[in-house]
Design a protein around this motif. Structure first.
Motif, PDB file in Angstrom:
ATOM      1  N   VAL A 146     -10.138 -22.389 -22.587  1.00 52.19           N
ATOM      2  CA  VAL A 146      -9.749 -20.945 -23.026  1.00 52.19           C
ATOM      3  C   VAL A 146      -8.064 -20.830 -23.523  1.00 52.19           C
ATOM      4  N   ASN A 154      -6.427 -21.129 -27.700  1.00 55.29           N
ATOM      5  CA  ASN A 154      -6.086 -20.094 -28.221  1.00 55.29           C
ATOM      6  C   ASN A 154      -4.255 -19.977 -28.101  1.00 55.29           C
ATOM      7  N   SER A 155      -4.156 -21.450 -27.354  1.00 52.42           N
ATOM      8  CA  SER A 155      -3.024 -21.552 -28.027  1.00 52.42           C
ATOM      9  C   SER A 155      -2.785 -22.604 -29.332  1.00 52.42           C
ATOM     10  N   THR A 176      -3.461 -20.560 -32.465  1.00 51.51           N
ATOM     11  CA  THR A 176      -2.243 -19.840 -32.515  1.00 51.51           C
ATOM     12  C   THR A 176      -1.006 -20.455 -33.294  1.00 51.51           C
TER      13      THR A 176
END
Length: 103
Positions: free
Chosen positions: A12, A16-17, A20
């Motif tokens: 996760v 998410n990284s 981004t």
């Protein structure tokens, strides 16, 4: 189970990284696209200005060509008048010589 949970959390975090980075890249792309669009508008305005200037130059050139043609006509008329004047002077000189010879 904890190992699986930790692995899922790591995954996760990676997603998410990545999300981004995708977001940042998308924002940068959008900024670039806006800059390109602004540049395109600037180029279009320059083209409009250059087109207007070119039209003015063309009109000015046409006027100058007309004036030159008119001037050539005037010069030709003046040359004709000069030749006529020269003929008249020659004729008058011949007449004066004839009168002098008679005297």
């Amino acid at each position: 189970i904890l190992t699986t949970v930790d692995a899922v959390h790591d995954r996760v975090a990676q997603v998410n990284s990545l999300a981004t980075r995708v977001n940042e890249d998308t924002n940068a792309t959008m900024r670039s696209m806006r800059a390109i669009k602004a540049s395109q508008e600037s180029v279009k305005e320059e083209i409009r200005e250059l087109t207007k200037t070119l039209k003015q130059l063309k009109e000015g050139t046409e006027r100058l060509e007309d004036e030159l043609h008119h001037s050539h006509g005037q010069i030709a008329n003046m040359q004709d008048q000069h030749q006529a004047t020269q003929r008249t002077v020659v004729e008058e000189n011949e007449a004066l010589r004839s009168v002098r010879a008679d005297l």
